[in-house]
Each structure stands twice: as C-alpha cells, then as structure tokens.
Design an enzyme around this catalytic site. Sequence first.
Site, PDB file in Angstrom:
ATOM      1  CE  LYS A 108      -0.315  -0.211   5.018  1.00 25.50           C
ATOM      2  NZ  LYS A 108      -0.965  -0.942   6.113  1.00 25.50           N
ATOM      3  CE1 TYR A 158      14.377  31.841   5.781  1.00 28.95           C
ATOM      4  CE2 TYR A 158      14.418  29.487   5.342  1.00 28.95           C
ATOM      5  CZ  TYR A 158      14.248  30.783   4.903  1.00 28.95           C
ATOM      6  OH  TYR A 158      13.967  31.023   3.590  1.00 28.95           O
TER       7      TYR A 158
HETATM    8  C1  LIG Z   1      -0.118  -1.970   6.639  1.00 30.57           C
HETATM    9  C2  LIG Z   1      -0.645  -3.255   7.152  1.00 30.57           C
HETATM   10  C3  LIG Z   1       0.236  -4.316   7.441  1.00 30.57           C
HETATM   11  C4  LIG Z   1       1.722  -4.212   7.314  1.00 30.57           C
HETATM   12  O1  LIG Z   1       2.271  -3.636   8.482  1.00 30.57           O
HETATM   13  P1  LIG Z   1       3.861  -3.543   8.641  1.00 30.57           P
HETATM   14  O2  LIG Z   1       4.102  -3.035  10.004  1.00 30.57           O
HETATM   15  O3  LIG Z   1       4.334  -2.569   7.615  1.00 30.57           O
HETATM   16  O4  LIG Z   1       4.389  -4.895   8.406  1.00 30.57           O
HETATM   17  C5  LIG Z   1      -0.333  -5.506   7.852  1.00 30.57           C
HETATM   18  N1  LIG Z   1      -1.664  -5.638   7.993  1.00 30.57           N
HETATM   19  C6  LIG Z   1      -2.533  -4.646   7.737  1.00 30.57           C
HETATM   20  C7  LIG Z   1      -3.983  -4.849   7.901  1.00 30.57           C
HETATM   21  C8  LIG Z   1      -2.042  -3.412   7.327  1.00 30.57           C
HETATM   22  O5  LIG Z   1      -2.892  -2.423   7.062  1.00 30.57           O
END
Ligand SMILES: *Cc1c(COP(=O)(O)O)cnc(C)c1O
Length: 374
Positions: A35, A268
């Site tokens: 994702k 800054y």
């Molecule tokens: C994003 C996600 C993961 C992966 O989590 P990580 O900590 O990056 O391994 C696993 N399960 C679900 C439902 C997620 O949304």
Amino acid sequence: MSRRVIARIHLGALRRNLARIRELAPASRVMAVVKADGYGHGLERVAMALSDADAFGVASIADGERLRALGLAHRVVVLSGIDEAGDLTRMHALGMEPVIHHDSQLDLMRSEWGAPTDDGPSDLRNVWIKIDTGMHRLGFPRARLPQLLAEMRSLPGIGDIQVMTHFANSDVWDDASTGLQMDRFTLACGNSTPPSGVHTFTTSLANSAAITGFPDSHGDWVRAGGLLYGIAVIDGRCGADFGFEPAMTLSARLIAINDIAAGESVGYGGAWRAQRPTRVGVLAVGYADGYPRGIGPDTPVSMGGTEVAIIGRVSMDLTAVDLTGLETVAVGDTAVLWGADGIPVERIARAAGTIGYELVCGMTRRVDFEEDDR
Ligand SMILES: *Cc1c(COP(=O)(O)O)cnc(C)c1O
C-alpha cells in the site's frame, strides 16, 4: 542538471528481505503489503521485484488495478475492503479479494454476491474476515466470528475464507497486549471450527513487528510491509538488526561550501550558532523533498562514508551541514541522507520523532526515483 534529490531503490534488497521473512516465518505464506505506493518506493517496481510473494496487500482497488496492469496474477487483498455498491463486482472481475470488517460491507456482500452465480470453480470468491481483538480500529467483534463464517459460507461461490486480526502493540515486545490479542484470536477461531475439526479457514495475524517478535503469531499468512523495505519499528532497533537491508537510499548534492567565523549563525531563525570557525556545507535537499524539518540537533548525514551533523534548520530546499575538518569533500559531492552505506532511516526517524515508514512514504514528486539490482 544540478539539483537532484535521488531515491535509489534496491531491487535485490527487496528480494532478499522477502526471503528473510520466509526464513523467519517458514510455515506461513507471505502477503507483501505494498500500500501507499509500496511504502513510497514505487508500487510497480516493488511488486515486480517481489513477484515471489504469495499475495499482495493493497489499500485500494485502484492499486490492485495497477498490479493487474503489470500482468501480475497473484492474489491481491484489498485491506480496507469495499466502500460502495459495485466495488465487489469490480474487484471480482480483477480477481481481488476483499477484507470484510463492518456490517455495511456485509450488506453490500449480500446484495452483490447473494444471488446464485454461474461462475466456474476457478472463479470462486475468496474473502478475508477481519475481527477486532483489541486494536479497536477496524474489525467485527470477535464473538461474531461463528455467525460471520456461517453467513459467508451460505453465499454462493465463496472460495477460501481467511480470518485476520491486526496488532496494536507488536512493536513493544514486553507489552502484554499482543499476547492477549493472540489469545482472543485463538479462542474466537477455536469456537468457530466445526466439530469435525476440519479447518475451513486460514488465519493471519502478524505484521512486520510480530514477524520478528512473536513467532507464535505467524499463523497461515504473515502480512509484511515495513520489513520488506528493510525498516523496523521496534524501539531502538533497525532492520539490519534482524537481517534486513534498506531498500531505499536517499541522496542529495552538496552545492556550496562556505567558511564562517565563530559567533555567526546558520539558517532561518539563527537557530544554530558557530562556537568556532566553521566550514558550512549546503545540501540541495529540504522538507519539500520529504526530508523532515522536525529533526533534533546533530542529526547526521553521510558524506563519503563520514557522518557529519546537520546545523541550523532544515529549510524548504536547502539543508546545512558542518564540514569542519573534512578537507576531502568538494562541491558536487553526494550526501547520503539515509539508506545503504548511510544512516538507517530508523535513526533519522527517531531524530524527527516519527517512524521510518512515515519518512519513506513522504518522498515528494520532485524526488527522482532510480533503481538498481543491489
Ligand atoms: C499496513 C498493514 C500491514 C503491514 O504492516 P507492517 O508493520 O508494515 O508490516 C499488515 N496488515 C494490515 C492490515 C495493514 O494495514
């Protein structure tokens, strides 16, 4: 072209990280979570490199469509499921699998998948049921699992059913809540197994932190995101501590070197003041590229293998570093902000009060992406 901030993606590291996950969870299938554009690494290149995965996890149907456009025939799980009428039909047409976590989605399932189907056996509809065991974000109350399974099985054309839950605290190994969530999950699944003892669903609990910290939670499917990219979220650790390699190296050019006198300030707000004559290097990178503005004092970058400290505030386009005593560095040289041969992104994240995931997801559009087989 002078001004280039480069995020170099290491395809070999992605592949080895997946193999390392299989080593840690040898009895489980691996869902590669891609994702957020492959955690900011670029969905297409990440998915092609991880074609050995057993499934891909995405957040939206659109991401799944991008995977299918590459010709990848893997199982694709849409982690947040379906939102509106037509989603299931669209997903099924592309062979994607929904995570069902809410009654509103059950209603959509009944109306879209309730009618008898003339699909063949190869068109069976796989579903993932998400139950809440303590995260209290998404998921059905766990006591409803038997009813949900019965309802799913009563729909025509249903294929494999997976039951999943998500951990709230698996990055904190001495926290009792992960064990409690595991117990609740086991109990809910046990109560839902038919008396024959035949398992009619598979299980999935573990995210990256649980893959490293809670081997008993691996279940039939692990869902790995961060570790694929070499990033750990365990406090004080980085992916390398568990045998993972960074999949992104972020670098920028040194575009000026200036000597200033003791007592002068840099950047800054005059937030940093030279205690001694100082050689100031200026890197063409800033928060508009995704480098965090909110870092603490003395956060390092790597120049030719040497760590030098950032001084003054990170600004939109520019970041100053202290090059005093580093005679070999010249304008045009490259600084590594994080990644292979540099500083672990987890360390920069800690200096910025966040986690490595947020930094790699935060690369902006003006960053140039390149890839290699490293
Ligand atoms: C994003 C996600 C993961 C992966 O989590 P990580 O900590 O990056 O391994 C696993 N399960 C679900 C439902 C997620 O949304």
